[in-house]
Write an enzyme that holds these catalytic residues in place. Structure first.
Site, PDB file in Angstrom:
ATOM      1  N   SER A  41      24.529  25.352 114.073  1.00 13.17           N
ATOM      2  CA  SER A  41      23.086  25.548 114.216  1.00 13.17           C
ATOM      3  C   SER A  41      22.572  24.488 115.179  1.00 13.17           C
ATOM      4  O   SER A  41      22.499  23.307 114.850  1.00 13.17           O
ATOM      5  CB  SER A  41      22.414  25.404 112.839  1.00 13.17           C
ATOM      6  OG  SER A  41      21.020  25.521 112.952  1.00 13.17           O
ATOM      7  N   HIS A 155      26.212  28.789 108.298  1.00 13.13           N
ATOM      8  CA  HIS A 155      27.352  28.116 107.673  1.00 13.13           C
ATOM      9  C   HIS A 155      28.097  29.002 106.677  1.00 13.13           C
ATOM     10  O   HIS A 155      29.234  28.712 106.319  1.00 13.13           O
ATOM     11  CB  HIS A 155      26.886  26.846 106.944  1.00 13.13           C
ATOM     12  CG  HIS A 155      26.317  25.822 107.864  1.00 13.13           C
ATOM     13  ND1 HIS A 155      25.635  24.709 107.406  1.00 13.13           N
ATOM     14  CD2 HIS A 155      26.327  25.714 109.210  1.00 13.13           C
ATOM     15  CE1 HIS A 155      25.242  23.977 108.436  1.00 13.13           C
ATOM     16  NE2 HIS A 155      25.644  24.579 109.539  1.00 13.13           N
ATOM     17  N   GLU A 163      20.975  25.454 103.780  1.00 13.67           N
ATOM     18  CA  GLU A 163      21.530  24.511 102.822  1.00 13.67           C
ATOM     19  C   GLU A 163      20.599  24.356 101.616  1.00 13.67           C
ATOM     20  O   GLU A 163      19.397  24.134 101.780  1.00 13.67           O
ATOM     21  CB  GLU A 163      21.732  23.126 103.453  1.00 13.67           C
ATOM     22  CG  GLU A 163      22.797  23.059 104.519  1.00 13.67           C
ATOM     23  CD  GLU A 163      22.912  21.668 105.104  1.00 13.67           C
ATOM     24  OE1 GLU A 163      23.367  20.758 104.381  1.00 13.67           O
ATOM     25  OE2 GLU A 163      22.534  21.485 106.270  1.00 13.67           O
ATOM     26  N   GLU A 205      30.398  23.783 105.219  1.00 11.86           N
ATOM     27  CA  GLU A 205      30.170  22.433 104.718  1.00 11.86           C
ATOM     28  C   GLU A 205      30.544  22.280 103.247  1.00 11.86           C
ATOM     29  O   GLU A 205      30.168  21.316 102.582  1.00 11.86           O
ATOM     30  CB  GLU A 205      28.712  22.037 104.949  1.00 11.86           C
ATOM     31  CG  GLU A 205      28.375  21.980 106.435  1.00 11.86           C
ATOM     32  CD  GLU A 205      26.928  21.617 106.728  1.00 11.86           C
ATOM     33  OE1 GLU A 205      26.119  21.561 105.771  1.00 11.86           O
ATOM     34  OE2 GLU A 205      26.605  21.390 107.902  1.00 11.86           O
ATOM     35  N   ASP A 238      17.529  22.865 103.702  1.00 10.76           N
ATOM     36  CA  ASP A 238      17.558  22.918 105.163  1.00 10.76           C
ATOM     37  C   ASP A 238      17.388  24.381 105.525  1.00 10.76           C
ATOM     38  O   ASP A 238      18.323  25.174 105.406  1.00 10.76           O
ATOM     39  CB  ASP A 238      18.877  22.362 105.703  1.00 10.76           C
ATOM     40  CG  ASP A 238      18.960  22.452 107.231  1.00 10.76           C
ATOM     41  OD1 ASP A 238      17.985  22.914 107.863  1.00 10.76           O
ATOM     42  OD2 ASP A 238      20.003  22.062 107.792  1.00 10.76           O
ATOM     43  N   GLU A 279      13.888  20.894 105.652  1.00  9.98           N
ATOM     44  CA  GLU A 279      14.255  20.563 107.036  1.00  9.98           C
ATOM     45  C   GLU A 279      14.083  21.791 107.928  1.00  9.98           C
ATOM     46  O   GLU A 279      14.446  22.906 107.537  1.00  9.98           O
ATOM     47  CB  GLU A 279      15.719  20.101 107.050  1.00  9.98           C
ATOM     48  CG  GLU A 279      16.263  19.699 108.407  1.00  9.98           C
ATOM     49  CD  GLU A 279      17.725  19.298 108.320  1.00  9.98           C
ATOM     50  OE1 GLU A 279      18.445  19.489 109.317  1.00  9.98           O
ATOM     51  OE2 GLU A 279      18.157  18.797 107.254  1.00  9.98           O
ATOM     52  N   ASP A 308      14.989  18.322 112.638  1.00  5.66           N
ATOM     53  CA  ASP A 308      16.326  18.243 113.229  1.00  5.66           C
ATOM     54  C   ASP A 308      16.298  18.940 114.584  1.00  5.66           C
ATOM     55  O   ASP A 308      16.344  18.300 115.629  1.00  5.66           O
ATOM     56  CB  ASP A 308      17.357  18.875 112.297  1.00  5.66           C
ATOM     57  CG  ASP A 308      18.749  18.930 112.929  1.00  5.66           C
ATOM     58  OD1 ASP A 308      18.995  18.213 113.910  1.00  5.66           O
ATOM     59  OD2 ASP A 308      19.606  19.689 112.425  1.00  5.66           O
ATOM     60  N   LYS A 333      21.917  12.890 114.355  1.00  3.83           N
ATOM     61  CA  LYS A 333      23.277  13.386 114.566  1.00  3.83           C
ATOM     62  C   LYS A 333      23.775  12.851 115.913  1.00  3.83           C
ATOM     63  O   LYS A 333      23.311  13.303 116.970  1.00  3.83           O
ATOM     64  CB  LYS A 333      23.300  14.914 114.580  1.00  3.83           C
ATOM     65  CG  LYS A 333      22.836  15.562 113.283  1.00  3.83           C
ATOM     66  CD  LYS A 333      22.755  17.077 113.431  1.00  3.83           C
ATOM     67  CE  LYS A 333      22.363  17.756 112.118  1.00  3.83           C
ATOM     68  NZ  LYS A 333      22.197  19.217 112.289  1.00  3.83           N
ATOM     69  N   HIS A 361      25.959  14.777 109.000  1.00  3.67           N
ATOM     70  CA  HIS A 361      27.211  15.374 109.474  1.00  3.67           C
ATOM     71  C   HIS A 361      26.906  16.621 110.297  1.00  3.67           C
ATOM     72  O   HIS A 361      25.748  16.995 110.472  1.00  3.67           O
ATOM     73  CB  HIS A 361      28.096  15.725 108.278  1.00  3.67           C
ATOM     74  CG  HIS A 361      27.477  16.743 107.358  1.00  3.67           C
ATOM     75  ND1 HIS A 361      28.187  17.457 106.430  1.00  3.67           N
ATOM     76  CD2 HIS A 361      26.193  17.192 107.217  1.00  3.67           C
ATOM     77  CE1 HIS A 361      27.405  18.282 105.769  1.00  3.67           C
ATOM     78  NE2 HIS A 361      26.178  18.135 106.220  1.00  3.67           N
ATOM     79  N   LYS A 384      23.200  13.059 104.899  1.00  3.35           N
ATOM     80  CA  LYS A 384      23.655  14.415 104.621  1.00  3.35           C
ATOM     81  C   LYS A 384      25.165  14.444 104.812  1.00  3.35           C
ATOM     82  O   LYS A 384      25.658  14.129 105.893  1.00  3.35           O
ATOM     83  CB  LYS A 384      22.992  15.419 105.570  1.00  3.35           C
ATOM     84  CG  LYS A 384      21.507  15.605 105.349  1.00  3.35           C
ATOM     85  CD  LYS A 384      20.937  16.653 106.306  1.00  3.35           C
ATOM     86  CE  LYS A 384      21.497  18.028 106.039  1.00  3.35           C
ATOM     87  NZ  LYS A 384      20.909  19.058 106.946  1.00  3.35           N
TER      88      LYS A 384
END
Length: 482
Positions: A41, A155, A163, A205, A238, A279, A308, A333, A361, A384
């Protein structure tokens, strides 16, 4: 001390795709390695990740990066002094010569920057977190852990939200990790009972990836566990809303919503489950969504709004977006920007804007544990790090546990009155510049025998076979209709 050797490698990340690792050695014979993660993403302003574009691995190889390191970069850095990170990174950026690292690739630069950072710490005989802390003049503190329990979005299949995380309120790595373990394995059992064995499969993840569930089912399961495991926790999302936004609408769980309606959906979840943070709640180029965030600035919010994709670890973007203090938290990140000098600058910009710093991560991770040292060394509010399974995620958990154990051992072995760098026992408010006083470890708690969690959630009971009827869908009560 100077650089003696630089060796690049093509290795595989946690998704089985090629990535870059650099091994760097000094004249002293010390060696450090750093492997670069990759995201799925992506924010539109992230620095460019260089791939071969053709050939093995469907064109995803990094052999061109290796060639650039061997022919362009290494000859300029053999004999280069260590412990000069800013100069080293500035030279790398100059060699690339583009705004977003299009020429050499952000992955190429980050592999070198990370190896150089780690080797410099080794040469000073310091733990990496301590070197990072002194370099940035920050006070080390253990972060709150943002742990993925259920995954979706890019993911994992099944859910639009990317998430579903818990955030233990206790920052002690032992207590936080046990809390995450208990919640993860209890939710795993609940999902298996509701949706069958396939619900125990996991995403990139490590988050569970049940098919046929909904956000409310997941949030209710998590909320029922709160206060019944090792430590109380908060619930965070997220959304990664870029992934379900198209043509002005958000398609989420069979609904097509404008930003205003999506925000009402978030508010509804918050009123039921007391969300801690969301997020990327809207797509980065959705003007309506951005306006909603702007209208919340300076006012009490139902949950923390974390950026993010909006900010992509870029100092300039953070400063621009935070002129009106739009975001309460900024995700960091390193591979979004390409060097650790720029990463540190982004952290400083986030702090200057009064935002909470959350180190993160990527979905395509490696077993490198630098992120744990980074989060602790800069005193980040959060880290995270995914689910408590899969080697590339567990490496970060284990490094935090190792740091805590080392600090506790040093504290107990130090003479009375000596100073040992250790984490603060105070509530998380972010790190301030290091001063003359040194925070001390909280008193150790006596060990207790571990007991596996027993699910406090009402479990579905088996029923006798009945005549075929129209199947009912599971509801958010987690108890199937009778």
């Amino acid at each position: 001390m100077t650089i003696k050797q630089i060796i690049p490698y093509q290795i595989l990340d946690s998704r089985g795709e090629p990535t870059l690792m650099v091994q760097m050695s000094s004249e002293n014979g010390k060696t450090a390695k750093f492997a670069v993660p990759a995201g799925a993403s992506l924010g539109k302003t992230e620095a460019v990740e260089k791939r071969d574009g053709e050939g093995p691995y469907g064109g995803l190889g990094v052999l061109h990066c290796i060639e650039a390191i061997n022919t362009v970069i290494t000859p300029k850095f053999i004999g280069y002094p260590l412990d000069q990170l800013e100069d080293f990174d500035e030279l790398l950026i100059a060699l690339d010569g583009s705004e977003r690292k299009e020429n050499l690739g952000a992955n190429t630069l980050l592999a070198l920057s990370g190896a150089y950072l780690k080797l410099s710490a080794l040469e000073k005989n310091q733990p990496l977190w301590q070197y990072i802390s002194e370099h940035n003049n920050t006070s080390p503190e253990f972060p709150q852990l943002f742990a993925t329990i259920v995954g979706g979005g890019k993911h994992a299949p099944g859910l639009d939200i990317q998430e579903y995380m818990i955030v233990p309120q206790n920052t002690n790595p032992d207590i936080a990790t046990q809390t995450i373990y208990d919640v993860y394995h209890t939710i795993r059992t609940v999902m298996e009972n509701l949706y069958g064995p396939s619900a125990t499969l996991v995403g990139d993840e490590g988050g569970l990836a049940p098919i046929g569930t909904s956000t409310e089912v997941i949030l209710e399961a998590l909320s029922q566990l709160n206060g019944k495991v090792q430590s109380k926790f908060d619930i965070a999302l997220d959304a990664a809303a870029n992934s379900f936004y198209k043509d002005g609408l958000y398609t989420i769980e069979t609904q097509s919503l404008h930003a205003s309606d999506l925000f009402k959906l978030y508010q509804g979840w918050d009123s039921k489950f007391n969300l801690y943070s969301i997020e990327d709640p809207f797509a980065e180029d959705d003007l309506e969504g951005t306006e909603i965030i702007k209208n919340m600035a300076g006012k009490p919010k139902p949950f923390l709004v974390v950026a993010d994709d909006y900010t992509t670890t870029n100092k300039s973007r953070i400063e621009e977006m935070q002129k009106d203090t739009l975001f309460d938290g900024i995700v960091i990140k390193p591979n979004q920007v390409g060097t650790f000098t720029e990463t540190f600058a982004a952290i400083a910009a986030a702090r200057a804007s009064k935002a909470k710093v959350i180190i993160s991560h990527r979905s395509g991770e490696t077993t490198d544990s630098l992120l744990a040292d980074l989060a602790y060394g800069v005193g980040a509010m959060g880290l995270k790090l995914g689910a408590p399974i899969r080697g590339e995620r567990v490496a970060k958990y284990n490094r935090l546990l190792e740091i805590a154990a080392d600090l506790d051992s040093n504290q107990r072995q130090s003479p009375v009155g000596s100073r040992v760098i250790s984490p603060s026992a105070t509530a998380k408010t972010g790190s301030a510049p290091a001063g003359t006083s040194t925070p001390q470890l909280p008193p150790s708690t006596p060990p207790v025998a571990y007991k596996p969690p027993v699910s406090p959630i009402v479990q579905p009971q088996p029923v006798a076979p009945a005549a075929p009827t129209t199947a009912a869908q599971p509801t958010s009560s987690l108890v199937p209709p009778s």
